[in-house]
Design a protein around this motif. Structure first.
Motif, PDB file in Angstrom:
ATOM      1  N   GLU A   5      -6.381  18.335   9.562  1.00 23.80           N
ATOM      2  CA  GLU A   5      -5.343  19.336   9.794  1.00 23.80           C
ATOM      3  C   GLU A   5      -5.590  20.609   8.980  1.00 23.80           C
ATOM      4  OE1 GLU A   5      -2.724  19.187  11.871  1.00 23.80           O
ATOM      5  OE2 GLU A   5      -3.223  17.168  12.612  1.00 23.80           O
ATOM      6  N   GLN A   6      -6.660  20.601   8.180  1.00 20.64           N
ATOM      7  CA  GLN A   6      -7.013  21.726   7.309  1.00 20.64           C
ATOM      8  C   GLN A   6      -5.874  22.083   6.350  1.00 20.64           C
ATOM      9  OE1 GLN A   6      -8.308  24.811  10.096  1.00 20.64           O
ATOM     10  NE2 GLN A   6     -10.430  24.072   9.923  1.00 20.64           N
ATOM     11  N   ILE A   7      -5.309  21.031   5.746  1.00 18.77           N
ATOM     12  CA  ILE A   7      -4.234  21.196   4.766  1.00 18.77           C
ATOM     13  C   ILE A   7      -4.815  20.938   3.376  1.00 18.77           C
ATOM     14  CG2 ILE A   7      -1.978  20.361   3.989  1.00 18.77           C
ATOM     15  CD1 ILE A   7      -1.508  19.350   6.863  1.00 18.77           C
ATOM     16  N   PRO A   8      -4.779  21.926   2.479  1.00 17.96           N
ATOM     17  CA  PRO A   8      -5.329  21.739   1.127  1.00 17.96           C
ATOM     18  C   PRO A   8      -4.573  20.646   0.366  1.00 17.96           C
ATOM     19  CG  PRO A   8      -4.935  24.063   1.595  1.00 17.96           C
ATOM     20  CD  PRO A   8      -4.261  23.298   2.681  1.00 17.96           C
ATOM     21  N   VAL A   9      -5.308  19.790  -0.326  1.00 14.91           N
ATOM     22  CA  VAL A   9      -4.730  18.711  -1.132  1.00 14.91           C
ATOM     23  C   VAL A   9      -5.009  18.989  -2.605  1.00 14.91           C
ATOM     24  CG1 VAL A   9      -4.850  16.262  -1.701  1.00 14.91           C
ATOM     25  CG2 VAL A   9      -4.875  16.976   0.691  1.00 14.91           C
ATOM     26  N   LEU A  10      -3.961  18.961  -3.435  1.00 18.20           N
ATOM     27  CA  LEU A  10      -4.097  19.221  -4.859  1.00 18.20           C
ATOM     28  C   LEU A  10      -4.235  17.937  -5.673  1.00 18.20           C
ATOM     29  CD1 LEU A  10      -1.295  21.940  -5.214  1.00 18.20           C
ATOM     30  CD2 LEU A  10      -3.739  22.287  -4.763  1.00 18.20           C
ATOM     31  N   GLN A  11      -3.606  16.890  -5.187  1.00 21.48           N
ATOM     32  CA  GLN A  11      -3.609  15.625  -5.922  1.00 21.48           C
ATOM     33  C   GLN A  11      -3.434  14.497  -4.920  1.00 21.48           C
ATOM     34  OE1 GLN A  11      -0.638  15.471  -8.988  1.00 21.48           O
ATOM     35  NE2 GLN A  11      -1.088  13.356  -9.565  1.00 21.48           N
ATOM     36  N   LEU A  12      -4.207  13.418  -5.085  1.00 24.10           N
ATOM     37  CA  LEU A  12      -4.168  12.335  -4.112  1.00 24.10           C
ATOM     38  C   LEU A  12      -4.582  11.043  -4.808  1.00 24.10           C
ATOM     39  CD1 LEU A  12      -3.965  11.310  -1.133  1.00 24.10           C
ATOM     40  CD2 LEU A  12      -6.377  11.973  -0.868  1.00 24.10           C
ATOM     41  N   GLY A  13      -3.812   9.977  -4.609  1.00 21.03           N
ATOM     42  CA  GLY A  13      -4.184   8.705  -5.236  1.00 21.03           C
ATOM     43  C   GLY A  13      -3.388   7.540  -4.696  1.00 21.03           C
ATOM     44  N   ASP A  14      -4.033   6.372  -4.695  1.00 19.38           N
ATOM     45  CA  ASP A  14      -3.334   5.135  -4.328  1.00 19.38           C
ATOM     46  C   ASP A  14      -2.423   4.721  -5.475  1.00 19.38           C
ATOM     47  OD1 ASP A  14      -4.507   4.387  -1.723  1.00 19.38           O
ATOM     48  OD2 ASP A  14      -6.391   4.286  -2.846  1.00 19.38           O
ATOM     49  N   ALA A  15      -1.236   4.270  -5.150  1.00 18.09           N
ATOM     50  CA  ALA A  15      -0.285   3.786  -6.152  1.00 18.09           C
ATOM     51  C   ALA A  15      -0.248   2.268  -6.108  1.00 18.09           C
ATOM     52  CB  ALA A  15       1.108   4.350  -5.890  1.00 18.09           C
ATOM     53  N   GLN A  16      -0.020   1.665  -7.274  1.00 16.66           N
ATOM     54  CA  GLN A  16       0.042   0.209  -7.367  1.00 16.66           C
ATOM     55  C   GLN A  16       1.304  -0.178  -8.108  1.00 16.66           C
ATOM     56  OE1 GLN A  16      -2.968  -1.928  -9.776  1.00 16.66           O
ATOM     57  NE2 GLN A  16      -3.501  -2.956  -7.884  1.00 16.66           N
TER      58      GLN A  16
ATOM     59  N   LEU B 247       4.611  13.950  -2.163  1.00 15.20           N
ATOM     60  CA  LEU B 247       4.854  13.080  -1.019  1.00 15.20           C
ATOM     61  C   LEU B 247       4.465  11.651  -1.362  1.00 15.20           C
ATOM     62  CD1 LEU B 247       3.385  15.251   1.898  1.00 15.20           C
ATOM     63  CD2 LEU B 247       5.799  14.975   1.282  1.00 15.20           C
ATOM     64  N   ARG B 248       5.300  10.696  -0.950  1.00 12.87           N
ATOM     65  CA  ARG B 248       4.977   9.277  -1.055  1.00 12.87           C
ATOM     66  C   ARG B 248       4.831   8.731   0.354  1.00 12.87           C
ATOM     67  NH1 ARG B 248       9.107   6.409  -2.824  1.00 12.87           N
ATOM     68  NH2 ARG B 248      10.592   8.114  -3.030  1.00 12.87           N
ATOM     69  N   VAL B 249       3.684   8.131   0.626  1.00 14.72           N
ATOM     70  CA  VAL B 249       3.372   7.642   1.966  1.00 14.72           C
ATOM     71  C   VAL B 249       3.177   6.136   1.903  1.00 14.72           C
ATOM     72  CG1 VAL B 249       1.969   8.019   4.019  1.00 14.72           C
ATOM     73  CG2 VAL B 249       2.101   9.806   2.262  1.00 14.72           C
ATOM     74  N   GLU B 250       3.914   5.393   2.735  1.00 16.48           N
ATOM     75  CA  GLU B 250       3.865   3.932   2.697  1.00 16.48           C
ATOM     76  C   GLU B 250       2.862   3.390   3.711  1.00 16.48           C
ATOM     77  OE1 GLU B 250       5.642   2.466   0.427  1.00 16.48           O
ATOM     78  OE2 GLU B 250       6.841   4.222  -0.148  1.00 16.48           O
ATOM     79  N   GLY B 251       2.239   2.251   3.351  1.00 14.58           N
ATOM     80  CA  GLY B 251       1.398   1.513   4.276  1.00 14.58           C
ATOM     81  C   GLY B 251       0.103   2.195   4.661  1.00 14.58           C
ATOM     82  N   ILE B 252      -0.504   2.936   3.747  1.00 12.00           N
ATOM     83  CA  ILE B 252      -1.706   3.696   4.063  1.00 12.00           C
ATOM     84  C   ILE B 252      -2.520   3.854   2.777  1.00 12.00           C
ATOM     85  CG2 ILE B 252      -0.663   5.948   3.609  1.00 12.00           C
ATOM     86  CD1 ILE B 252      -2.191   7.048   6.013  1.00 12.00           C
ATOM     87  N   THR B 253      -3.784   4.178   2.900  1.00  5.82           N
ATOM     88  CA  THR B 253      -4.632   4.392   1.728  1.00  5.82           C
ATOM     89  C   THR B 253      -4.841   5.873   1.473  1.00  5.82           C
ATOM     90  OG1 THR B 253      -6.724   4.397   2.948  1.00  5.82           O
ATOM     91  CG2 THR B 253      -5.853   2.241   2.262  1.00  5.82           C
ATOM     92  N   ALA B 254      -5.282   6.187   0.261  1.00  4.48           N
ATOM     93  CA  ALA B 254      -5.564   7.583  -0.080  1.00  4.48           C
ATOM     94  C   ALA B 254      -6.676   8.150   0.801  1.00  4.48           C
ATOM     95  CB  ALA B 254      -5.948   7.681  -1.560  1.00  4.48           C
TER      96      ALA B 254
ATOM     97  N   ARG C  34       0.842  -1.207   0.000  1.00  2.79           N
ATOM     98  CA  ARG C  34       0.000   0.000   0.000  1.00  2.79           C
ATOM     99  C   ARG C  34       0.870   1.247   0.000  1.00  2.79           C
ATOM    100  NH1 ARG C  34      -4.513  -0.227   4.537  1.00  2.79           N
ATOM    101  NH2 ARG C  34      -2.681  -0.654   5.812  1.00  2.79           N
ATOM    102  N   ARG C  35       0.560   2.155  -0.914  1.00  2.00           N
ATOM    103  CA  ARG C  35       1.348   3.378  -1.047  1.00  2.00           C
ATOM    104  C   ARG C  35       0.451   4.471  -1.630  1.00  2.00           C
ATOM    105  NH1 ARG C  35       6.063   2.483  -4.938  1.00  2.00           N
ATOM    106  NH2 ARG C  35       6.761   1.162  -3.230  1.00  2.00           N
ATOM    107  N   VAL C  36       0.666   5.697  -1.171  1.00  2.00           N
ATOM    108  CA  VAL C  36      -0.140   6.827  -1.635  1.00  2.00           C
ATOM    109  C   VAL C  36       0.783   7.919  -2.153  1.00  2.00           C
ATOM    110  CG1 VAL C  36      -1.723   8.662  -0.909  1.00  2.00           C
ATOM    111  CG2 VAL C  36      -2.016   6.339  -0.036  1.00  2.00           C
ATOM    112  N   HIS C  37       0.383   8.552  -3.251  1.00  2.00           N
ATOM    113  CA  HIS C  37       1.050   9.749  -3.763  1.00  2.00           C
ATOM    114  C   HIS C  37       0.130  10.932  -3.495  1.00  2.00           C
ATOM    115  CE1 HIS C  37       3.606   7.323  -6.872  1.00  2.00           C
ATOM    116  NE2 HIS C  37       3.980   7.125  -5.621  1.00  2.00           N
ATOM    117  N   VAL C  38       0.682  11.987  -2.896  1.00  2.00           N
ATOM    118  CA  VAL C  38      -0.139  13.143  -2.557  1.00  2.00           C
ATOM    119  C   VAL C  38       0.641  14.425  -2.832  1.00  2.00           C
ATOM    120  CG1 VAL C  38       0.572  12.999  -0.116  1.00  2.00           C
ATOM    121  CG2 VAL C  38      -1.495  14.274  -0.740  1.00  2.00           C
TER     122      VAL C  38
END
Length: 307
Positions: free
Chosen positions: A271-282, A254-261, A223-227
């Protein structure tokens, strides 16, 4: 519909077991990718299926019969194993005519397959003048000559230019949509991902996987997420505090390991942090394949820093 059934197949050459009690079925109506490292037993299995070698034990049935039992095999099974097999002194048309006569295939099929494979314009040229890509097309034309229910192709994109690679992908998918059984051996993982529906993977002569492509990739993907965000530093800190491994790429992603989008999105919202792009990577098919076969490759090289 005609399937290929490999049943407890074993082939030994002296003390070497090239194929080890192999059992799987290739179903019609889909393209099955036949994968494995060098020495895995793919070519041996194809040769055994076509009666070019005899098994030590077990058998391969095509439509419930051995290949040798067909009086006119090209009408049931078409195969490309070696693009160099055509006699160099013959023209492409004469090569196909000889095959057609031997299997009582109508002469009109020669013209049809020459046109379908894109080599009708060079049908009068001798095979020895052909490039590798043209020989590949001729081999595919020969495989299609008898309008077979089963098609076996070994590295069919080898030597093809980009246009030819796109063409062979479409051809294989078309053959499967017509209800044929299509088995394609390849060592190009990401290329295989563009046309295969199902995978059969070998390692050291044994079956490692027999599964749909999507299921295989999912099973071997961490499991990996790109944000991407307007404030990567703050989001990275929040994710790190939550116990997640985060990597900041040079482009600010940012690449985040072991978590879902979904989890990242919820944390960013809290945290009220704006997100521009978010997706699960495979993982790609190549990454998933390497994860599975890491210990089954016959030939491996040391990393450069160790060499």
């Amino acid at each position: 519909m005609t399937s290929i059934d490999v049943l407890d197949l074993t082939k030994e050459y002296g003390t070497t077991r090239a194929v080890d009690r192999l059992t799987f079925r290739v179903e019609p109506g889909r393209v099955t990718g036949f994968l494995g490292p060098n020495g895995a037993g793919k070519s041996t299995t194809l040769r055994l299926a076509l009666g070019l070698d005899r098994p030590t034990s077990g058998r391969v049935l095509i439509g419930g019969r051995r290949y040798a039992a067909y009086r006119e095999p090209l009408r049931t099974v078409g195969a490309l194993l070696d693009a160099q097999a055509a006699h160099g002194a013959r023209t492409a048309r004469d090569h196909l005519r000889a095959l057609a006569v031997s299997n009582r295939i109508p002469a009109r099929r020669v013209t049809e397959v020459l046109e379908r494979t894109g080599i009708a314009a060079v049908a009068g040229r001798r095979v020895r003048t052909f490039s590798l890509g043209m020989r590949q097309r001729l081999g595919i034309a020969a495989a299609l000559l008898g309008d077979p229910e089963v098609v076996l192709l070994d590295e069919p994109s080898n030597g093809l230019d980009p246009e030819g690679i796109i063409w062979i992908r479409a051809l294989m998918r078309d053959l499967a949509r017509e209800g044929r059984t299509v088995l394609v051996s390849s060592h190009l993982m990401n290329e295989t991902a563009t046309f295969a529906d199902h995978l059969v993977i070998l390692g050291r002569g044994r079956l490692l996987a027999d599964t749909p492509v999507r299921d295989f990739i999912a099973a071997h993907s961490a499991r990996r997420v790109h944000v991407r965000t307007t404030d990567p530093g703050r989001l990275r800190a929040a994710l790190t505090r939550a116990g997640h491994l985060v990597t900041l790429d040079d482009d600010g992603q940012l690449r985040v390991e072991g978590i879902t989008a979904a989890d990242v999105g919820a944390l960013a919202a809290a945290e009220q942090i704006p997100v521009l792009q978010l997706g699960d990577a495979q993982a790609s098919l190549e990454e998933a394949y390497l994860a599975l076969t890491a210990h089954d490759a016959e030939f491996t090289g040391a990393p450069l820093q160790e060499a």
